[in-house]
Design a protein around this motif. Structure first.
Motif, mmCIF file in Angstrom:
data_model
loop_
_atom_site.group_PDB
_atom_site.id
_atom_site.type_symbol
_atom_site.label_atom_id
_atom_site.label_comp_id
_atom_site.label_asym_id
_atom_site.label_seq_id
_atom_site.Cartn_x
_atom_site.Cartn_y
_atom_site.Cartn_z
ATOM 1 N N LEU A 67 -2.966 -6.438 -16.693
ATOM 2 C CA LEU A 67 -2.997 -6.637 -15.242
ATOM 3 C C LEU A 67 -2.883 -8.125 -14.941
ATOM 4 C CD1 LEU A 67 -5.783 -4.376 -13.665
ATOM 5 C CD2 LEU A 67 -3.332 -4.201 -13.319
ATOM 6 N N GLU A 68 -2.080 -8.454 -13.927
ATOM 7 C CA GLU A 68 -1.993 -9.821 -13.420
ATOM 8 C C GLU A 68 -2.436 -9.832 -11.961
ATOM 9 O OE1 GLU A 68 1.583 -12.021 -13.751
ATOM 10 O OE2 GLU A 68 1.627 -11.961 -15.949
ATOM 11 N N VAL A 69 -3.380 -10.708 -11.635
ATOM 12 C CA VAL A 69 -3.858 -10.862 -10.262
ATOM 13 C C VAL A 69 -3.374 -12.208 -9.743
ATOM 14 C CG1 VAL A 69 -5.874 -11.025 -8.766
ATOM 15 C CG2 VAL A 69 -5.898 -9.453 -10.726
ATOM 16 N N HIS A 70 -2.509 -12.195 -8.714
ATOM 17 C CA HIS A 70 -2.034 -13.415 -8.073
ATOM 18 C C HIS A 70 -2.810 -13.613 -6.776
ATOM 19 C CE1 HIS A 70 2.119 -13.764 -10.229
ATOM 20 N NE2 HIS A 70 1.187 -13.270 -11.026
ATOM 21 N N PHE A 71 -3.302 -14.834 -6.584
ATOM 22 C CA PHE A 71 -4.189 -15.129 -5.459
ATOM 23 C C PHE A 71 -3.761 -16.451 -4.836
ATOM 24 C CE2 PHE A 71 -8.141 -17.459 -4.226
ATOM 25 C CZ PHE A 71 -8.460 -16.707 -3.104
ATOM 26 N N SER A 72 -3.639 -16.470 -3.493
ATOM 27 C CA SER A 72 -3.242 -17.713 -2.817
ATOM 28 C C SER A 72 -3.896 -17.810 -1.445
ATOM 29 C CB SER A 72 -1.715 -17.780 -2.668
ATOM 30 O OG SER A 72 -1.250 -16.739 -1.833
ATOM 31 N N PHE A 73 -4.083 -19.066 -0.979
ATOM 32 C CA PHE A 73 -4.596 -19.355 0.358
ATOM 33 C C PHE A 73 -3.457 -19.824 1.247
ATOM 34 C CE2 PHE A 73 -8.808 -20.002 -1.663
ATOM 35 C CZ PHE A 73 -9.568 -19.236 -0.797
ATOM 36 N N PHE A 130 -4.184 -14.149 0.151
ATOM 37 C CA PHE A 130 -3.202 -13.130 -0.203
ATOM 38 C C PHE A 130 -3.380 -12.734 -1.674
ATOM 39 C CE2 PHE A 130 -1.556 -15.473 3.343
ATOM 40 C CZ PHE A 130 -0.949 -14.515 4.152
ATOM 41 N N PHE A 131 -3.285 -11.436 -1.916
ATOM 42 C CA PHE A 131 -3.447 -10.895 -3.266
ATOM 43 C C PHE A 131 -2.219 -10.062 -3.623
ATOM 44 C CE2 PHE A 131 -7.637 -11.637 -1.636
ATOM 45 C CZ PHE A 131 -8.397 -12.045 -2.719
ATOM 46 N N ARG A 132 -1.794 -10.214 -4.862
ATOM 47 C CA ARG A 132 -0.765 -9.320 -5.402
ATOM 48 C C ARG A 132 -1.162 -8.992 -6.833
ATOM 49 N NH1 ARG A 132 5.637 -9.371 -4.186
ATOM 50 N NH2 ARG A 132 6.100 -7.306 -5.067
ATOM 51 N N ILE A 133 -1.211 -7.705 -7.147
ATOM 52 C CA ILE A 133 -1.643 -7.245 -8.461
ATOM 53 C C ILE A 133 -0.497 -6.515 -9.139
ATOM 54 C CG2 ILE A 133 -3.302 -5.829 -9.723
ATOM 55 C CD1 ILE A 133 -5.248 -6.201 -7.405
ATOM 56 N N PHE A 134 -0.153 -6.958 -10.347
ATOM 57 C CA PHE A 134 0.878 -6.307 -11.160
ATOM 58 C C PHE A 134 0.201 -5.646 -12.352
ATOM 59 C CE2 PHE A 134 2.669 -10.010 -9.109
ATOM 60 C CZ PHE A 134 3.900 -9.591 -8.646
ATOM 61 N N GLY A 135 0.682 -4.471 -12.752
ATOM 62 C CA GLY A 135 0.107 -3.776 -13.900
ATOM 63 C C GLY A 135 1.162 -3.160 -14.788
ATOM 64 N N SER A 136 0.909 -3.171 -16.106
ATOM 65 C CA SER A 136 1.855 -2.557 -17.048
ATOM 66 C C SER A 136 1.781 -1.036 -17.003
ATOM 67 C CB SER A 136 1.564 -3.044 -18.467
ATOM 68 O OG SER A 136 0.242 -2.673 -18.866
ATOM 69 N N CYS A 137 0.636 -0.509 -16.562
ATOM 70 C CA CYS A 137 0.436 0.941 -16.501
ATOM 71 C C CYS A 137 0.317 1.364 -15.037
ATOM 72 C CB CYS A 137 -0.812 1.340 -17.284
ATOM 73 S SG CYS A 137 -1.197 3.097 -17.197
ATOM 74 N N SER A 138 1.239 2.174 -14.566
ATOM 75 C CA SER A 138 1.225 2.584 -13.161
ATOM 76 C C SER A 138 -0.022 3.385 -12.810
ATOM 77 C CB SER A 138 2.480 3.395 -12.835
ATOM 78 O OG SER A 138 2.549 4.566 -13.633
ATOM 79 N N ALA A 139 -0.551 4.167 -13.780
ATOM 80 C CA ALA A 139 -1.760 4.955 -13.502
ATOM 81 C C ALA A 139 -2.956 4.042 -13.243
ATOM 82 C CB ALA A 139 -2.053 5.889 -14.674
ATOM 83 N N THR A 140 -3.039 2.926 -13.961
ATOM 84 C CA THR A 140 -4.123 1.969 -13.749
ATOM 85 C C THR A 140 -4.012 1.336 -12.372
ATOM 86 O OG1 THR A 140 -4.280 1.483 -16.110
ATOM 87 C CG2 THR A 140 -5.185 -0.142 -14.601
ATOM 88 N N VAL A 141 -2.801 0.950 -11.986
ATOM 89 C CA VAL A 141 -2.592 0.350 -10.667
ATOM 90 C C VAL A 141 -2.922 1.356 -9.569
ATOM 91 C CG1 VAL A 141 -0.895 -0.703 -9.125
ATOM 92 C CG2 VAL A 141 -0.850 -1.221 -11.573
ATOM 93 N N GLU A 142 -2.534 2.606 -9.772
ATOM 94 C CA GLU A 142 -2.821 3.651 -8.792
ATOM 95 C C GLU A 142 -4.326 3.858 -8.633
ATOM 96 O OE1 GLU A 142 -2.044 6.325 -5.887
ATOM 97 O OE2 GLU A 142 -0.502 5.209 -6.976
ATOM 98 N N ALA A 143 -5.042 3.867 -9.755
ATOM 99 C CA ALA A 143 -6.495 4.058 -9.710
ATOM 100 C C ALA A 143 -7.174 2.885 -9.008
ATOM 101 C CB ALA A 143 -7.042 4.215 -11.131
ATOM 102 N N LEU A 144 -6.704 1.674 -9.281
ATOM 103 C CA LEU A 144 -7.281 0.497 -8.630
ATOM 104 C C LEU A 144 -6.978 0.500 -7.138
ATOM 105 C CD1 LEU A 144 -8.821 -2.147 -8.994
ATOM 106 C CD2 LEU A 144 -6.655 -3.279 -9.512
ATOM 107 N N ALA A 145 -5.775 0.930 -6.768
ATOM 108 C CA ALA A 145 -5.405 0.998 -5.351
ATOM 109 C C ALA A 145 -6.313 1.956 -4.585
ATOM 110 C CB ALA A 145 -3.941 1.427 -5.212
ATOM 111 N N GLU A 146 -6.774 3.007 -5.246
ATOM 112 C CA GLU A 146 -7.673 3.958 -4.589
ATOM 113 C C GLU A 146 -9.059 3.358 -4.358
ATOM 114 O OE1 GLU A 146 -7.762 7.603 -6.718
ATOM 115 O OE2 GLU A 146 -5.644 8.078 -6.349
ATOM 116 N N GLN A 147 -9.393 2.302 -5.115
ATOM 117 C CA GLN A 147 -10.696 1.654 -4.946
ATOM 118 C C GLN A 147 -10.683 0.613 -3.829
ATOM 119 O OE1 GLN A 147 -11.012 0.959 -9.576
ATOM 120 N NE2 GLN A 147 -13.016 0.578 -8.681
ATOM 121 N N ILE A 148 -9.506 0.119 -3.478
ATOM 122 C CA ILE A 148 -9.396 -0.995 -2.528
ATOM 123 C C ILE A 148 -8.983 -0.479 -1.152
ATOM 124 C CG2 ILE A 148 -8.195 -3.154 -2.004
ATOM 125 C CD1 ILE A 148 -7.791 -3.516 -5.015
ATOM 126 N N THR A 149 -9.739 -0.893 -0.133
ATOM 127 C CA THR A 149 -9.416 -0.531 1.247
ATOM 128 C C THR A 149 -9.413 -1.793 2.096
ATOM 129 O OG1 THR A 149 -10.526 1.606 0.967
ATOM 130 C CG2 THR A 149 -10.009 0.923 3.213
#
Length: 276
Positions: free
Chosen positions: A111-117, A123-142
């Protein structure tokens, strides 16, 4: 002997009781021939067949014979030994599948977390090698949005007005984009965005606080921080790289069996807990 309905085996000192028909699932296997006393490796002692092999691994062999499937636990590591046992018993569909390393090796989850002011926003942008991991993390973030009057972006308290959840931006299955903070709207009105990351119930507006909670969530989920770097110094984009060793899911082997054949093996993965 083949007409005996119940068969008792002692494998490495571990006792197994099964039906003769179970052992005859694969007619060409040594277990099937054992019932006809055609294999000297299996000795009949006091009414029980004795074989000097690994009793713990034989439990997976029995599960395979009973269900034509074998589901291995996620932390299972004795693939080569189990393959060797399958070969010994003449269960070649199982042995052939266990020899396929691509099904068995752990994989890295990156996972790569890009963060900027930018002014009063983060602003946040998250890249992941596994789409299932990114999907699971997206369900945690609102992300919640609402208007405020005369409040700064660093205010820890949400507006009294109802906040509306926003869907995350998903440019692809492997990344997500979201932001927090405030932006000028009109008059003394500000549009505010708060971020909540489960299981934490707080709604955070400060980008530094959101970043800290996000990194802590990943560490608790089994990731480890590999590196941090500045992607673009002029834009102050920070990048945090995480990795997690992803064990293979429980391997399920299904055999399409026809009478008198050794069967054709197929494999599928059992469902993995999201994000794991």
């Amino acid at each position: 002997m083949s007409s005996r309905e119940v068969v008792v085996l002692s494998v490495g000192g571990v006792r197994f009781v099964t039906r003769a028909s179970t052992l005859q699932q694969f007619p060409e296997s040594r277990l099937a021939r054992m019932l006809n006393e055609e294999d000297r490796e299996f000795r009949l002692v006091n009414g029980e067949f004795f074989v000097d092999r690994d009793g713990a691994l034989f439990s997976y062999i029995m599960d395979f014979l009973r269900t034509l499937q074998v589901s291995l636990p996620t932390d299972f590591s004795d693939y080569q030994r189990l393959q060797r046992e399958a070969e010994f018993y003449g269960l070649y569909p199982l042995a052939d599948l266990l020899s396929q390393e691509r099904l068995l090796k752990p994989r890295l989850d990156i996972l790569e977390v890009h963060f900027s002011f930018q002014e009063m926003q983060a602003f946040f942008r998250i890249f992941g090698s596994c789409s299932a991991t990114v999907e699971a993390l997206a369900e945690q973030i609102t992300v919640f949005t609402g208007q405020q009057s005369g409040q700064s972006w660093s205010s820890p308290f949400p507006s009294q007005k109802p906040l509306v959840p926003l869907p995350l931006e998903r440019p692809s299955h492997h990344d997500m984009v979201f932001q927090c903070g405030t932006e000028y709207s009109a008059g003394d009105q500000f549009m505010a965005r708060y971020v909540s990351i489960k299981p934490d119930n707080r709604k955070l507006i400060n980008g530094t606080n959101v970043l800290g909670l996000l990194l802590d969530t990943l560490l608790k989920d089994g990731f480890r921080l590999l590196s941090t770097r500045t992607v673009a110094s002029d834009e102050k984009v920070e990048c945090y790289v995480f990795e997690r060793m992803k064990r293979p899911a429980g391997l399920t082997i299904t055999v399409n069996q026809t009478p008198g054949s050794c069967g054709v093996a197929q494999a599928r993965r059992s469902q993995v807990q999201k994000g794991k």
